[in-house]
Design an enzyme around this catalytic site. Sequence first.
Site, mmCIF file in Angstrom:
data_model
loop_
_atom_site.group_PDB
_atom_site.id
_atom_site.type_symbol
_atom_site.label_atom_id
_atom_site.label_comp_id
_atom_site.label_asym_id
_atom_site.label_seq_id
_atom_site.Cartn_x
_atom_site.Cartn_y
_atom_site.Cartn_z
ATOM 1 N N CYS A 111 0.826 -1.203 0.000
ATOM 2 C CA CYS A 111 0.000 0.000 0.000
ATOM 3 C C CYS A 111 0.869 1.265 0.000
ATOM 4 O O CYS A 111 1.578 1.539 -0.938
ATOM 5 C CB CYS A 111 -0.972 -0.051 1.176
ATOM 6 S SG CYS A 111 -2.398 1.021 1.021
ATOM 7 N N HIS A 112 0.848 2.041 1.084
ATOM 8 C CA HIS A 112 1.683 3.234 1.209
ATOM 9 C C HIS A 112 3.078 2.913 1.781
ATOM 10 O O HIS A 112 3.916 3.795 1.880
ATOM 11 C CB HIS A 112 1.015 4.274 2.114
ATOM 12 C CG HIS A 112 -0.185 4.931 1.504
ATOM 13 N ND1 HIS A 112 -1.413 4.323 1.450
ATOM 14 C CD2 HIS A 112 -0.341 6.147 0.935
ATOM 15 C CE1 HIS A 112 -2.283 5.136 0.881
ATOM 16 N NE2 HIS A 112 -1.658 6.243 0.544
#
Length: 184
Positions: A111-112
């Site tokens: 994800c991030h």
Amino acid sequence: MGKLDGKKVAFLATDGVEQVELTEPWKKVEEEGGTPELVSLESGEIQGFEHLDHGDTFEVDRTVEDANESDYDALVLPGGVANPDFLRADENAVAFVKAFFDAQKPVAAICHGPWTLVEADVVRDRKITSWPSIRTDIKNAGGNGVDEEVVVDNGLVSSRKPDDLPAFCDKMAEEICEGIHTAA
């Protein structure tokens, strides 16, 4: 007997971590016989999130200042928007991440999570996936950002979002099992 028997895996996270991106890979490491350890910016607990809502808290095993890459076989970087933003602003966290790449040990980011990889300057010339909003950061850091469920590039495992967790966890365990990844 699990494929990760005897392997110790650092999970680098802080407040704002996307809870499921911490708990699902953690469970996979345990299920495969490995030992996960939560490394964070400060001792005590970190606050998990379920998207924008508070989730559970998690007890920190060791601060990043006291952690050393040589104590671990691999590194996992869960996402969440705030979590990697805090991590990439901490010089000890960035150095900890870079040390895994210098040692050619497996790293998994979802994800991030790759934001911290960008800050550590380790995505150059690598194929990697992430949450769509940070692909420009990956490109600007010299990485090849793609939109795929899971990507493996010489020991670096990456995925885009929580829906990718089954594939992410399987590839993460596979790469940790393989151990050191020397450049081809």
